[in-house]
Enzyme design. Structure first.
Site, PDB file in Angstrom:
ATOM      1  N   GLY A   1     -27.010  15.799 -20.160  1.00  0.00           N
ATOM      2  CA  GLY A   1     -27.667  14.509 -20.011  1.00  0.00           C
ATOM      3  C   GLY A   1     -27.820  14.122 -18.556  1.00  0.00           C
ATOM      4  N   GLY A   2     -27.594  12.836 -18.271  1.00  0.00           N
ATOM      5  CA  GLY A   2     -27.731  12.330 -16.910  1.00  0.00           C
ATOM      6  C   GLY A   2     -26.782  12.988 -15.932  1.00  0.00           C
TER       7      GLY A   2
ATOM      8  N   GLY B   1     -53.479  34.492   3.069  1.00  0.00           N
ATOM      9  CA  GLY B   1     -52.745  33.236   3.223  1.00  0.00           C
ATOM     10  C   GLY B   1     -51.245  33.432   3.241  1.00  0.00           C
ATOM     11  CB  ALA B   2     -49.009  35.894   1.629  1.00  0.00           C
TER      12      ALA B   2
END
Length: 495
Positions: free
Chosen positions: A150-151, A385-386
């Site tokens: 959970g939290g 782009g790499a």
């Protein structure tokens, strides 16, 4: 104070106080707020004794240096977090910020204390707030030594490094029972959120350990590599480096064929002080390797494409892994060494739909934003782009070196010529022309000499020179201070 050790031992786990004792230097732990008591009166809680409200907090030493620490005790009300429990942890983090020392959290809890309702949620909120305050100022380390649901998972999720232990660590937003009731799916705790799942698939875990003893040893080791607060300097370690042996190995590390894979760890081993590489998130996104090491006794961070994993291509997970590590190193002024052998970002609908554009942008952002010393070595491929994204000169590298075999271009020769001479490539009669153009492209476009002539490469060097060059650059950049920052509150990283 009496502790219920047997209940933990029956589950194959150490007790909270045993964990603290195993982690810190002998007789160095000092507990605080041991008398804190909950103030809940609902659902049978009135007058109920919950020792130290289920969490032990205090200070100690690790390898002679100060740390703050807390450990949830599952034998006390299931280690559930109520308002006072959460406030104790928040307070110890706040004190660690003031004292400028790392904070280590040992999580073993059933989650929010249901009887306390919104007060329990307030306890979590106060804790999360302190986690964020501490981020980038002091190291935050989370050990998952039991359930974390959970939290409760969001506090570790905010921290810098998460350790899990096989067979006892579980992290999930909703447990198997809720999954079954909502999704009608039977699944075990291990398959839903065990250590292996988070180490290999989700990337939540940075270190997966076979047992608690190994976990605590790795935490102690990590603390020897990183500054203990923003502005701190890591003590220099003794230097061991077999120069002759490593020079011979690195000269032979690249395969004969440029399409053949190899493990980039073999290059790392040749460059750093002997046995100093400490890998982070080893099992996740294996196409990129990140971790801490030492050169001439000083800590550095390493980001390296790994041709042994998916050919070293960059995908969503690898981008996230690298960007997160880069930002940690930058936050604590740890110099960055990038080893580049990358054919590009992964193509295809699967990664595009996962958001490779957004994830790849994180990598570019992290490198561009980083102001620490940045040294890049291109060992082989650096395409498209790499090439730019992997800490090129264009996004702020201080020094970029390339080995003679390096290939720097928009794309590989075959792909480029297929586009430039598409018509001729389809005709066998032009086979000789295509071969000539392939050779021309490799010799005039892809060669690192071309990039060096444009000032994008600092020097083309032989592999055997690499360690010496890196060490010289690190010494030169030791006092680096960026002067190009634009005045603003903060940027907007593409999360």
């Amino acid at each position: 104070m009496e502790y219920n050790l047997e209940r933990q031992h029956d589950k194959g786990k150490l007790h909270a106080i045993e964990r603290i004792t195993a982690l810190v230097d002998k007789d160095s732990f000092m507990e605080i707020y041991s008398s804190v008591h909950h103030n809940c009166t609902s659902f049978g809680m009135a007058g109920k004794e919950i020792p130290y409200d289920g969490v032990i907090t205090g200070f100690g030493l690790v390898n002679g240096r100060r740390v703050a620490i807390y450990a949830q005790d599952f034998t006390v009300q299931g280690g559930s977090l109520g308002k006072m429990h959460g406030d104790k942890i928040a307070q110890i983090i706040d004190m660690a910020i003031e004292a400028r020392c790392p904070v280590i959290g040992i999580n073993d809890s059933g989650g929010a204390r249901i009887q306390e309702g919104v007060n329990s949620l307030a306890g979590y909120g106060n804790l999360f707030y302190q986690n964020v305050r501490a981020s980038g100022y002091i190291p935050q380390i989370s050990i998952i030594a039991g359930p974390c649901a959970g939290g409760a998972v969001y506090s570790p999720g905010i921290t810098d490094f998460i350790f899990t232990v096989d067979d006892i660590s579980y992290m999930f937003i909703t447990g198997p029972k809720v999954v079954k009731s909502v999704m009608f799916m039977d699944i075990t705790e291990e398959d839903l959120g065990g250590g292996a799942i988070h180490a290999q698939k989700s990337g939540v875990t940075h270190f997966r350990c076979p047992d608690e003893k190994d976990c605590f040893a790795k935490v102690r080791k990590l603390l020897d590599y990183v500054p203990h607060y923003y502005g701190d300097r890591v003590p220099s370690a003794s230097v061991r480096y077999d120069a002759r042996k490593k020079a011979k190995r690195i000269a032979e590390v690249l395969p004969e064929r440029s399409t053949q894979g190899y493990d980039i760890r073999n290059v790392i081993d040749c460059l750093v002080d002997d046995d100093s590489f400490f890998e982070v998130a080893e099992e996740f996104a294996i196409n990129v390797v990140v971790g801490f090491a030492r050169i001439e006794g000083r800590t550095i961070g390493i980001v390296a494409n790994n041709p042994a994993g998916l050919g070293g291509i960059m995908n969503c997970d690898a981008s996230d892994k690298a960007a997160r590590f880069i930002r940690y190193c930058d936050a604590f002024n740890i110099p960055l060494l990038s080893l580049v052998d990358i054919p590009g970002f992964i193509p295809g609908p699967q990664e595009e739909q996962k958001g490779i554009i957004r994830h790849g942008a994180k990598l570019i952002y992290a490198y561009s934003e980083a102001t620490v010393p940045k040294i890049t070595v291109i060992t082989r491929k650096a395409y498209g782009g790499a090439y730019i994204a992997m800490c090129s000169k264009h996004i702020g590298a201080d020094f970029v070196f390339a080995w003679p075999q390096a290939e720097i271009a928009v794309m590989g020769a075959e792909g480029a010529i297929q586009i430039l001479y598409a018509k001729e490539a389809k005709d066998p009669a032009h086979a000789q022309l295509i071969e000539e153009k392939l050779k021309e492209y490799r010799e005039t476009v892809m060669t690192p000499k071309t990039a060096a002539q444009q000032g994008y490469i600092s020097e083309v060097i032989n592999p055997e020179e690499t360690r010496r060059k890196i060490a010289q650059c690190l010494r030169f950049l030791k006092s680096k201070k960026s002067t190009s920052c634009v005045e603003k509150k903060h940027g907007n990283i593409p999360l």
